[in-house]
Scaffold this motif. Structure first.
Motif, PDB file in Angstrom:
ATOM      1  N   VAL A 118      41.170   5.624 -25.806  1.00  0.00           N
ATOM      2  CA  VAL A 118      42.126   4.555 -25.482  1.00  0.00           C
ATOM      3  C   VAL A 118      42.375   4.512 -23.979  1.00  0.00           C
ATOM      4  O   VAL A 118      42.398   3.437 -23.374  1.00  0.00           O
ATOM      5  CB  VAL A 118      43.444   4.749 -26.260  1.00  0.00           C
ATOM      6  N   ALA A 119      42.547   5.682 -23.360  1.00  0.00           N
ATOM      7  CA  ALA A 119      42.781   5.729 -21.918  1.00  0.00           C
ATOM      8  C   ALA A 119      41.575   5.175 -21.153  1.00  0.00           C
ATOM      9  O   ALA A 119      41.734   4.411 -20.196  1.00  0.00           O
ATOM     10  CB  ALA A 119      43.067   7.157 -21.480  1.00  0.00           C
ATOM     11  N   ARG A 134      42.688  13.771 -32.205  1.00  0.00           N
ATOM     12  CA  ARG A 134      43.759  13.096 -31.469  1.00  0.00           C
ATOM     13  C   ARG A 134      43.432  13.028 -29.981  1.00  0.00           C
ATOM     14  O   ARG A 134      43.633  12.002 -29.334  1.00  0.00           O
ATOM     15  CB  ARG A 134      45.071  13.838 -31.693  1.00  0.00           C
ATOM     16  N   ARG A 135      42.910  14.127 -29.425  1.00  0.00           N
ATOM     17  CA  ARG A 135      42.528  14.125 -28.014  1.00  0.00           C
ATOM     18  C   ARG A 135      41.419  13.111 -27.742  1.00  0.00           C
ATOM     19  O   ARG A 135      41.446  12.405 -26.742  1.00  0.00           O
ATOM     20  CB  ARG A 135      42.055  15.519 -27.594  1.00  0.00           C
ATOM     21  N   ARG A 140      40.701  10.408 -29.467  1.00  0.00           N
ATOM     22  CA  ARG A 140      41.246   9.045 -29.573  1.00  0.00           C
ATOM     23  C   ARG A 140      42.036   8.689 -28.330  1.00  0.00           C
ATOM     24  O   ARG A 140      41.917   7.583 -27.799  1.00  0.00           O
ATOM     25  CB  ARG A 140      42.149   8.929 -30.796  1.00  0.00           C
ATOM     26  N   THR A 141      42.858   9.615 -27.866  1.00  0.00           N
ATOM     27  CA  THR A 141      43.656   9.361 -26.665  1.00  0.00           C
ATOM     28  C   THR A 141      42.749   9.122 -25.469  1.00  0.00           C
ATOM     29  O   THR A 141      42.980   8.204 -24.677  1.00  0.00           O
ATOM     30  CB  THR A 141      44.602  10.542 -26.391  1.00  0.00           C
ATOM     31  N   ALA A 142      41.711   9.919 -25.340  1.00  0.00           N
ATOM     32  CA  ALA A 142      40.771   9.749 -24.229  1.00  0.00           C
ATOM     33  C   ALA A 142      40.053   8.406 -24.337  1.00  0.00           C
ATOM     34  O   ALA A 142      39.851   7.727 -23.319  1.00  0.00           O
ATOM     35  CB  ALA A 142      39.755  10.889 -24.209  1.00  0.00           C
TER      36      ALA A 142
END
Length: 128
Positions: free
Chosen positions: A48-49, A41-42, A44-46
């Motif tokens: 996308v960001a 999850r981290r 993926r978030t990174a």
């Protein structure tokens, strides 16, 4: 530390059953799974960001697709269309030197919401 299977068999010592403690592998496996999920999850978030930041930087770097050409110095703010006038004539007359007449025609037509062309007697605003 390894435990032999024979050591895990129940034995009678002093009339009591031996207590064999099980290592809580289910909890450990659950924690590992949660840890992996959080890591994914981290990431993926990174990702996308980082993608959003790159898009914003690209848009800021390229700037507006083209600045709207203004009229030549001394040009009036608006003109009245005469019979036979076209947007191209207005562009050649009032566009500053070095500006593409097509871009000036586009700006004038957008500024005045011209969809059906010019009609004699119309008042046309020119870009500032």
């Amino acid at each position: 530390m390894a435990i032999r299977r024979e050591d895990l068999a129940p034995s009678r010592e002093g009339g009591r059953d031996a207590v064999v403690y099980k290592f809580p592998t289910a909890r450990v496996r659950g924690a590992e799974t949660r840890r992996r999920r959080m890591e994914v999850r981290r990431r993926r978030t990174a990702l996308v960001a980082a993608g959003l930041v790159m898009i914003v930087l690209f848009l800021l770097a390229t700037g507006p697709s083209g600045s709207a050409p203004a009229s030549a110095p001394g040009a009036p703010k608006a003109v009245t269309v005469h019979a036979g006038d076209t947007l191209w004539d207005l562009a050649e007359r009032y566009a500053p030197q070095g500006v593409d007449p097509r871009a000036y025609v586009d700006v004038v037509s957008e500024l005045n919401d011209l969809e059906n062309g010019l009609v004699a007697g119309m008042r046309i605003r020119l870009p500032k």
